[in-house]
Design a protein around this motif. Structure first.
Motif, PDB file in Angstrom:
ATOM      1  N   ILE A  57       0.868  -1.175   0.000  1.00 43.34           N
ATOM      2  CA  ILE A  57       0.000   0.000   0.000  1.00 43.34           C
ATOM      3  C   ILE A  57       0.903   1.223   0.000  1.00 43.34           C
ATOM      4  CG2 ILE A  57      -1.766   1.279   1.261  1.00 43.34           C
ATOM      5  CD1 ILE A  57      -2.598  -1.493   2.441  1.00 43.34           C
ATOM      6  N   GLU A  58       0.817   1.998  -1.080  1.00 43.74           N
ATOM      7  CA  GLU A  58       1.662   3.187  -1.197  1.00 43.74           C
ATOM      8  C   GLU A  58       1.090   4.367  -0.426  1.00 43.74           C
ATOM      9  OE1 GLU A  58       2.253   3.959  -5.356  1.00 43.74           O
ATOM     10  OE2 GLU A  58       3.729   2.350  -5.528  1.00 43.74           O
ATOM     11  N   ARG A  59      -0.245   4.489  -0.452  1.00 41.97           N
ATOM     12  CA  ARG A  59      -0.873   5.617   0.235  1.00 41.97           C
ATOM     13  C   ARG A  59      -2.261   5.207   0.684  1.00 41.97           C
ATOM     14  NH1 ARG A  59      -1.809  10.278  -3.499  1.00 41.97           N
ATOM     15  NH2 ARG A  59      -4.020   9.973  -3.254  1.00 41.97           N
ATOM     16  N   PHE A  60      -2.672   5.732   1.842  1.00 43.49           N
ATOM     17  CA  PHE A  60      -4.002   5.483   2.379  1.00 43.49           C
ATOM     18  C   PHE A  60      -4.634   6.824   2.699  1.00 43.49           C
ATOM     19  CE2 PHE A  60      -6.747   4.384   6.117  1.00 43.49           C
ATOM     20  CZ  PHE A  60      -7.685   3.659   5.396  1.00 43.49           C
ATOM     21  N   ASP A  61      -5.725   7.141   2.006  1.00 44.70           N
ATOM     22  CA  ASP A  61      -6.454   8.380   2.245  1.00 44.70           C
ATOM     23  C   ASP A  61      -7.656   8.087   3.139  1.00 44.70           C
ATOM     24  OD1 ASP A  61      -4.684   9.566   0.535  1.00 44.70           O
ATOM     25  OD2 ASP A  61      -6.123   9.945  -1.072  1.00 44.70           O
ATOM     26  N   ILE A  62      -7.781   8.828   4.225  1.00 45.38           N
ATOM     27  CA  ILE A  62      -8.935   8.701   5.108  1.00 45.38           C
ATOM     28  C   ILE A  62      -9.898   9.805   4.707  1.00 45.38           C
ATOM     29  CG2 ILE A  62      -9.758   8.709   7.491  1.00 45.38           C
ATOM     30  CD1 ILE A  62      -6.812   7.938   8.259  1.00 45.38           C
ATOM     31  N   GLU A  63     -11.016   9.387   4.120  1.00 44.96           N
ATOM     32  CA  GLU A  63     -12.007  10.316   3.594  1.00 44.96           C
ATOM     33  C   GLU A  63     -13.210  10.369   4.531  1.00 44.96           C
ATOM     34  OE1 GLU A  63     -11.425  12.152   1.031  1.00 44.96           O
ATOM     35  OE2 GLU A  63      -9.768  11.121   0.050  1.00 44.96           O
ATOM     36  N   LEU A  64     -14.092  11.312   4.270  1.00 40.85           N
ATOM     37  CA  LEU A  64     -15.293  11.470   5.080  1.00 40.85           C
ATOM     38  C   LEU A  64     -16.142  10.197   5.078  1.00 40.85           C
ATOM     39  CD1 LEU A  64     -16.963  13.418   6.780  1.00 40.85           C
ATOM     40  CD2 LEU A  64     -18.076  14.191   4.702  1.00 40.85           C
ATOM     41  N   TRP A  65     -16.139   9.491   3.970  1.00 40.63           N
ATOM     42  CA  TRP A  65     -16.999   8.321   3.839  1.00 40.63           C
ATOM     43  C   TRP A  65     -16.150   7.094   3.527  1.00 40.63           C
ATOM     44  CZ3 TRP A  65     -21.724   7.884   5.452  1.00 40.63           C
ATOM     45  CH2 TRP A  65     -22.541   6.879   4.992  1.00 40.63           C
ATOM     46  N   GLY A  66     -15.198   6.770   4.399  1.00 37.21           N
ATOM     47  CA  GLY A  66     -14.387   5.582   4.210  1.00 37.21           C
ATOM     48  C   GLY A  66     -12.954   5.894   3.844  1.00 37.21           C
ATOM     49  N   GLY A  67     -12.248   4.890   3.398  1.00 40.58           N
ATOM     50  CA  GLY A  67     -10.849   5.045   3.032  1.00 40.58           C
ATOM     51  C   GLY A  67     -10.630   4.757   1.563  1.00 40.58           C
ATOM     52  N   ARG A  68      -9.522   5.232   1.079  1.00 42.04           N
ATOM     53  CA  ARG A  68      -9.133   4.981  -0.310  1.00 42.04           C
ATOM     54  C   ARG A  68      -7.663   4.596  -0.296  1.00 42.04           C
ATOM     55  NH1 ARG A  68     -10.975   9.601  -3.670  1.00 42.04           N
ATOM     56  NH2 ARG A  68     -12.943   8.540  -3.424  1.00 42.04           N
ATOM     57  N   MET A  69      -7.370   3.396  -0.818  1.00 48.34           N
ATOM     58  CA  MET A  69      -5.995   2.901  -0.804  1.00 48.34           C
ATOM     59  C   MET A  69      -5.420   2.914  -2.207  1.00 48.34           C
ATOM     60  SD  MET A  69      -6.174  -0.231   1.832  1.00 48.34           S
ATOM     61  CE  MET A  69      -7.368  -0.117   3.148  1.00 48.34           C
ATOM     62  N   TYR A  70      -4.138   3.230  -2.274  1.00 48.58           N
ATOM     63  CA  TYR A  70      -3.406   3.220  -3.542  1.00 48.58           C
ATOM     64  C   TYR A  70      -2.312   2.174  -3.397  1.00 48.58           C
ATOM     65  CZ  TYR A  70      -5.935   7.533  -4.237  1.00 48.58           C
ATOM     66  OH  TYR A  70      -6.942   8.459  -4.359  1.00 48.58           O
ATOM     67  N   TYR A  71      -2.323   1.210  -4.304  1.00 47.35           N
ATOM     68  CA  TYR A  71      -1.449   0.050  -4.194  1.00 47.35           C
ATOM     69  C   TYR A  71      -0.233   0.175  -5.092  1.00 47.35           C
ATOM     70  CZ  TYR A  71      -5.760  -1.710  -2.215  1.00 47.35           C
ATOM     71  OH  TYR A  71      -6.884  -1.861  -1.456  1.00 47.35           O
ATOM     72  N   GLY A  72       0.872  -0.426  -4.660  1.00 51.35           N
ATOM     73  CA  GLY A  72       2.077  -0.530  -5.470  1.00 51.35           C
ATOM     74  C   GLY A  72       2.278  -1.969  -5.898  1.00 51.35           C
ATOM     75  N   GLY A  73       2.721  -2.172  -7.099  1.00 51.43           N
ATOM     76  CA  GLY A  73       2.992  -3.522  -7.574  1.00 51.43           C
ATOM     77  C   GLY A  73       1.754  -4.312  -7.933  1.00 51.43           C
ATOM     78  N   MET A  74       0.641  -3.613  -8.181  1.00 52.58           N
ATOM     79  CA  MET A  74      -0.585  -4.317  -8.569  1.00 52.58           C
ATOM     80  C   MET A  74      -0.452  -4.709 -10.035  1.00 52.58           C
ATOM     81  SD  MET A  74      -3.573  -5.348  -7.521  1.00 52.58           S
ATOM     82  CE  MET A  74      -4.088  -4.345  -6.163  1.00 52.58           C
TER      83      MET A  74
END
Length: 193
Positions: A57-74
Motif C-alpha cells: 500500500i503506497e498511500r491510504f487516504d482517510i475520507e469522510l466516507w471511508g478510506g481509499r488505498m493506492y497500491y504498489g505492484g498491482m
C-alpha cells in the motif's frame, strides 16, 4: 484539503474531523466509536488481503466516507478483485461478535453497522468495493471495451438504486436529518468518480 504524513503514506481529509464532530453530537461517543470500529474492521480487511496477495500500500487516504488505498505492484485483476472484497468479507466475519450478549446494545450496533458496511459496499457502483470487484471480474472475462461498457451500464443502474433506496429510507424515517444527510453524501460520493 488534507493533513499528510508522507513517511507513513497517510492523508486525512480535513472534513473527517468535522464529520466525526457531528456524529458525536448526533449519536454520542460510544455509538460513534462502535460505528467507527466497524469501519476500521472493513479497512483492515482490505489491508489484510493486500498483504496476503503480496501487494504493498503506497498511500491510504482517510475520507469522510471511508478510506481509499493506492497500491504498489498491482499487476493482476484477480489480486484487485480479492483486495476489493476484503473489507466486505471482514465485516461479515466479525459482525457476529456483536451478537454476544455481553456487549448489549453496542454489540447489536456493531453487528448492524458491520452488515450495513458490507451491504452498501457490495453495490456495484464504481466508487464502492462492489464496483471495483465488478470491474475486475469483467476485465478477467471480457475484452476492455465490452468490460467498460458493461461496467458503465451496471453503474448507472446502481446509482438509480442508491437514489431510490435513499428516498425510501428518508420517507420511512420521517425524513430524519441523519438519514437524509447520509443519503445525499452517498450519492454525491458515488457520482464523484
Amino acid at each position: 484539503m488534507y493533513i499528510e504524513n508522507t513517511k507513513k503514506g497517510i492523508r486525512l481529509n480535513l472534513l473527517v474531523p468535522v464529520g466525526l464532530f457531528f456524529l458525536f453530537l448526533l449519536n454520542g461517543f460510544l455509538s460513534t466509536f462502535v460505528i467507527l470500529l466497524a469501519a476500521i474492521v472493513h479497512e483492515c480487511g482490505h489491508i489484510a488481503l493486500a498483504a496476503l496477495c503480496g501487494v504493498g500500500i503506497e498511500r491510504f487516504d482517510i475520507e469522510l466516507w471511508g478510506g481509499r488505498m493506492y497500491y504498489g505492484g498491482m499487476n493482476s485483476y484477480r489480486k484487485e478483485l480479492y483486495i476489493s472484497l476484503g473489507g466486505i468479507i471482514a465485516n461479515l466475519i466479525f459482525a457476529p461478535i456483536g451478537l454476544i450478549s455481553v456487549f448489549g446494545m453496542y454489540g447489536k450496533l456493531f453487528f448492524c453497522a458491520s452488515v450495513c458496511y458490507a451491504l452498501v459496499n457490495i453495490i456495484p457502483a464504481k466508487t464502492l468495493d462492489g464496483g471495483e470487484a465488478l470491474r475486475c471480474m469483467l476485465n478477467l472475462g471480457f475484452d476492455g471495451e465490452i468490460a467498460y461498457a458493461a461496467q458503465n451500464a451496471v453503474n448507472a443502474l446502481s446509482l438509480m438504486f442508491l437514489c431510490a433506496a435513499g428516498l425510501v429510507l428518508a420517507v420511512l424515517t420521517g425524513f430524519n436529518s441523519s438519514v437524509l444527510m447520509l443519503s445525499v453524501i452517498t450519492v454525491i460520493l458515488v457520482l464523484e468518480k
